[in-house]
Enzyme design. Sequence first.
Site, mmCIF file in Angstrom:
data_model
loop_
_atom_site.group_PDB
_atom_site.id
_atom_site.type_symbol
_atom_site.label_atom_id
_atom_site.label_comp_id
_atom_site.label_asym_id
_atom_site.label_seq_id
_atom_site.Cartn_x
_atom_site.Cartn_y
_atom_site.Cartn_z
ATOM 1 C CG HIS A 261 12.819 -41.538 -57.832
ATOM 2 N ND1 HIS A 261 11.551 -41.602 -58.367
ATOM 3 C CD2 HIS A 261 13.072 -42.772 -57.348
ATOM 4 C CE1 HIS A 261 11.067 -42.818 -58.207
ATOM 5 N NE2 HIS A 261 11.974 -43.557 -57.604
ATOM 6 C CD GLN A 348 -4.621 -34.508 -53.325
ATOM 7 O OE1 GLN A 348 -5.127 -34.252 -54.411
ATOM 8 N NE2 GLN A 348 -5.176 -34.172 -52.198
ATOM 9 C CD GLU A 665 -4.086 -29.558 -43.227
ATOM 10 O OE1 GLU A 665 -4.267 -30.773 -43.370
ATOM 11 O OE2 GLU A 665 -3.416 -29.062 -42.321
HETATM 12 P P1 NAP Z 1 -5.185 -22.802 -48.273
HETATM 13 O O1 NAP Z 1 -4.113 -23.734 -48.632
HETATM 14 O O2 NAP Z 1 -5.615 -22.747 -46.895
HETATM 15 O O3 NAP Z 1 -4.675 -21.360 -48.779
HETATM 16 C C1 NAP Z 1 -5.331 -20.221 -48.627
HETATM 17 C C2 NAP Z 1 -4.314 -19.130 -48.358
HETATM 18 O O4 NAP Z 1 -5.059 -17.948 -48.194
HETATM 19 C C3 NAP Z 1 -3.586 -19.348 -47.055
HETATM 20 O O5 NAP Z 1 -2.374 -20.014 -47.299
HETATM 21 C C4 NAP Z 1 -3.426 -17.938 -46.509
HETATM 22 O O6 NAP Z 1 -2.121 -17.466 -46.871
HETATM 23 C C5 NAP Z 1 -4.463 -17.117 -47.234
HETATM 24 N N1 NAP Z 1 -5.494 -16.648 -46.296
HETATM 25 C C6 NAP Z 1 -6.180 -17.375 -45.386
HETATM 26 N N2 NAP Z 1 -7.048 -16.595 -44.711
HETATM 27 C C7 NAP Z 1 -6.932 -15.350 -45.207
HETATM 28 C C8 NAP Z 1 -7.554 -14.114 -44.910
HETATM 29 N N3 NAP Z 1 -8.484 -14.013 -43.987
HETATM 30 N N4 NAP Z 1 -7.162 -13.050 -45.612
HETATM 31 C C9 NAP Z 1 -6.218 -13.149 -46.567
HETATM 32 N N5 NAP Z 1 -5.575 -14.278 -46.877
HETATM 33 C C10 NAP Z 1 -5.930 -15.374 -46.203
HETATM 34 O O7 NAP Z 1 -6.476 -23.033 -49.099
HETATM 35 P P2 NAP Z 1 -6.731 -23.337 -50.627
HETATM 36 O O8 NAP Z 1 -5.775 -22.743 -51.581
HETATM 37 O O9 NAP Z 1 -8.131 -22.949 -50.736
HETATM 38 O O10 NAP Z 1 -6.555 -24.892 -50.746
HETATM 39 C C11 NAP Z 1 -7.282 -25.713 -49.902
HETATM 40 C C12 NAP Z 1 -6.839 -27.141 -50.037
HETATM 41 O O11 NAP Z 1 -7.257 -27.617 -51.299
HETATM 42 C C13 NAP Z 1 -5.372 -27.408 -50.003
HETATM 43 O O12 NAP Z 1 -4.888 -27.552 -48.706
HETATM 44 C C14 NAP Z 1 -5.295 -28.693 -50.767
HETATM 45 O O13 NAP Z 1 -5.508 -29.762 -49.895
HETATM 46 C C15 NAP Z 1 -6.421 -28.605 -51.745
HETATM 47 N N6 NAP Z 1 -5.916 -28.266 -53.078
HETATM 48 C C16 NAP Z 1 -4.657 -28.580 -53.461
HETATM 49 C C17 NAP Z 1 -4.236 -28.242 -54.705
HETATM 50 C C18 NAP Z 1 -2.849 -28.573 -55.177
HETATM 51 O O14 NAP Z 1 -2.036 -29.045 -54.417
HETATM 52 N N7 NAP Z 1 -2.518 -28.306 -56.420
HETATM 53 C C19 NAP Z 1 -5.061 -27.584 -55.553
HETATM 54 C C20 NAP Z 1 -6.322 -27.243 -55.132
HETATM 55 C C21 NAP Z 1 -6.734 -27.570 -53.880
HETATM 56 P P3 NAP Z 1 -1.510 -16.094 -46.315
HETATM 57 O O15 NAP Z 1 -2.127 -15.871 -44.978
HETATM 58 O O16 NAP Z 1 -0.046 -16.308 -46.267
HETATM 59 O O17 NAP Z 1 -1.878 -15.096 -47.328
HETATM 60 FE FE1 SF4 Z 2 -2.788 -42.405 -56.313
HETATM 61 FE FE2 SF4 Z 2 -5.393 -42.889 -56.201
HETATM 62 FE FE3 SF4 Z 2 -4.528 -40.442 -56.898
HETATM 63 FE FE4 SF4 Z 2 -4.275 -42.566 -58.529
HETATM 64 S S1 SF4 Z 2 -6.175 -41.597 -57.849
HETATM 65 S S2 SF4 Z 2 -2.711 -41.076 -58.068
HETATM 66 S S3 SF4 Z 2 -3.830 -44.190 -57.086
HETATM 67 S S4 SF4 Z 2 -4.232 -41.438 -54.921
#
Ligand code: NAP
Ligand code: SF4
Length: 682
Positions: A261, A348, A665
């Site tokens: 892990h 996730q 989120e």
């Molecule tokens: P986010 O996590 O909310 O990030 C956007 C970032 O933009 C914020 O952290 C903020 O950081 C900045 N921001 C917000 N409002 C702003 C403004 N008015 N002006 C300038 N900067 C601003 O959103 P996201 O990247 O779109 O992702 C959304 C969700 O998608 C995530 O929470 C996740 O659940 C999912 N997702 C996850 C992944 C992954 O884990 N690989 C990939 C894709 C999507 P600052 O204010 O610090 O700049």
């Molecule tokens: Fe876990 Fe479902 Fe994502 Fe597969 S698809 S990794 S089981 S959450």
Amino acid sequence: MSTNTPKNPHFPLMLSPLDLGFTTLKNRVLMGSMHTGLEEEKGGFNKLAAFYAERARGGVGLIVTGGIAPNFRGRIAPHGSQLSFSWQTSKHKLITDAVHKEGGKICLQILHTGRYAYHPFNISASNVKAPINPFKPRQMSERQIKKTIKDFASTCQLSQKAGYDGVEIMGSEGYLINQFLCSRTNKRKDQWGGSYQNRMRFALEIVKASRQKVGKDFIIIFRLSMLDLVEEGSTWDEVVELAKALEDAGVTIINTGIGWHEARIPTIATSVPRAAFSWVTAKMKKEVSIPLITTNRINTPEVAEEILARGDADMVSMARPMLADSDFVNKAAAGNSDHINTCIACNQACLDHVFKQKRASCLVNPRACYETELNFDKASSAKKLAVIGGGMAGMAFSIYAAQRGHEVNLFEAKDHLGGQFNLAKNVPGKEEFIDSLRYFTSELERQNIKVNLNSPQSVEQLKEAGFDDVVLATGVTPRIPAIDGIDNPMVYNYQQVLKGEATMGARVAVLGAGGIGYDISEFLTEAGESHTVNLDLWLKEWGIDTEVTHPGGIEGVKQVKPESARHVYLLQRKAERFGKTLQPTTGWIHRAALKKRTVDMIGGVEYVKIDDNGLHIKEDGELRLLEVDNIVICTGQESEKSLHQGLEDAGVSVHLIGGADYAGELDAKRAIRQAAELAARI
Ligand code: NAP
Ligand code: SF4
């Protein structure tokens, strides 16, 4: 079942029985061990029984439960599950009876976490702290070692009493037995440490004591760490020596363990190529004669069949794919493998939940681990429903609502379905997401749902059509920050980039370092083929020695740094650590990817203005110009719910789900679960 059973024409090897002498498994599919969190919940064993029974009904050959400790110190956390006393067997009987009723077989996994135990009473071969646990272990005394061996054997015997068909002794992933095996964690000078003969004594004594307690007609699987992926791990010669000794000690089947892990090499994330480690099991096939199970990133029957056809293993283990679709084996057997809801290895809703001590489920199947609570029984009266938006939330709602007998009319403004998943699938390492699009779109067809593409709807249209309820799943739009010069043609939003609508220069600034900022940075820096679809390149990138001549398969092996397609600056306004909002089990992989591609991360910035020279920022109070060719906006999203108020005013019964309900989120896990829960009650 006799071995003369006719071969299934679709997956003849995967679906052929495995004769173990005293018992026969009906096919070569093992549902691998996975902690669900139900083990510790009040009334959780009833729910676990329903969870496993559904997988047994789905046709899986053998199930292994989540890890159960043989004693208090071996528990994963203070309230972790343990099987040490006769009175504890009755709740396990709920599980074994339910599985047997469905014609399945099930083994209990005995897991002593050793130094990974998340409590101050943890113990290990030596007092070497794990880098992923704040609690330092105490070195086990000789007495404790002997007592622990007895406890393993006693749990094995209690499992038999509880009706299990066997046990899996967890000897990999860096848990206690593995801690004895490797000099990384075993610094002892007594008969339990030093030479390999001494270090493997603990594992062998456990197996011998267990076999002695249960007799020969009981499955004992040993999960052997064939590739530790940590420094001071086992060498291949050592692994082979142990495998042979385990065979002699009476193990029925050896399962493959890959990586501790604490290893900093991804082993199950979506960016890991499919079946990336079956070559390890294949090497072992030449060394022992008992059946071998291979594992890690096997998520389709096609991949499983290929592995078996190559002779890499005798069985394939899939854990998360059985969460995603309990009917995996039956669908494959019926020649409908394209109807399988494929696990996209996102972690996730499963491992990330377990990590946070929440009940596991599945992003693409929110019923997983909620079999007694989330059901789509026929509605007392069928409704005429409109679903606006064909992204994941809209599609999931439509499918579940149709299962309840409702008439569902799905309207999508674009000429295709899938919403944000169409973008996600273009990110390197997220190729798997295409399978969710395949499953959900084809399921709409199978459920005879009326899908209307190119069909933006107005309040008037919806009111006039006389729907009983309208479900708004209209998703999100990118948030455009108010920065002077934001309308400069060099600026694009992430959607335009992932759709291929933007031509990017050699220097790019990415604004916003959330999940999408990370994804975009990986997309922009990826040079050539994604390593997720090229195993050789992937193994080289992570410095994995396929000869395993180096301890742990990695010690001293140089990682080949991937080329970066362009120079990217990733910016955030917060002055905190980058990547804090990424998921617990995979965030480190994304951080490592950007580091390798030398992405410049600048935090605590203020965006001042954008002009033809580039992006002007304030960093530590000083003005600075980033001379970039393009800027990509990844600054979050806003809900698209422009129809909502109008529909409410018009007296239409309206519901919001997914990003349209809440954009912060934004994630598919919440969207699909919300869709399912609404469909179950509407
Ligand atoms: P986010 O996590 O909310 O990030 C956007 C970032 O933009 C914020 O952290 C903020 O950081 C900045 N921001 C917000 N409002 C702003 C403004 N008015 N002006 C300038 N900067 C601003 O959103 P996201 O990247 O779109 O992702 C959304 C969700 O998608 C995530 O929470 C996740 O659940 C999912 N997702 C996850 C992944 C992954 O884990 N690989 C990939 C894709 C999507 P600052 O204010 O610090 O700049
Ligand atoms: Fe876990 Fe479902 Fe994502 Fe597969 S698809 S990794 S089981 S959450």
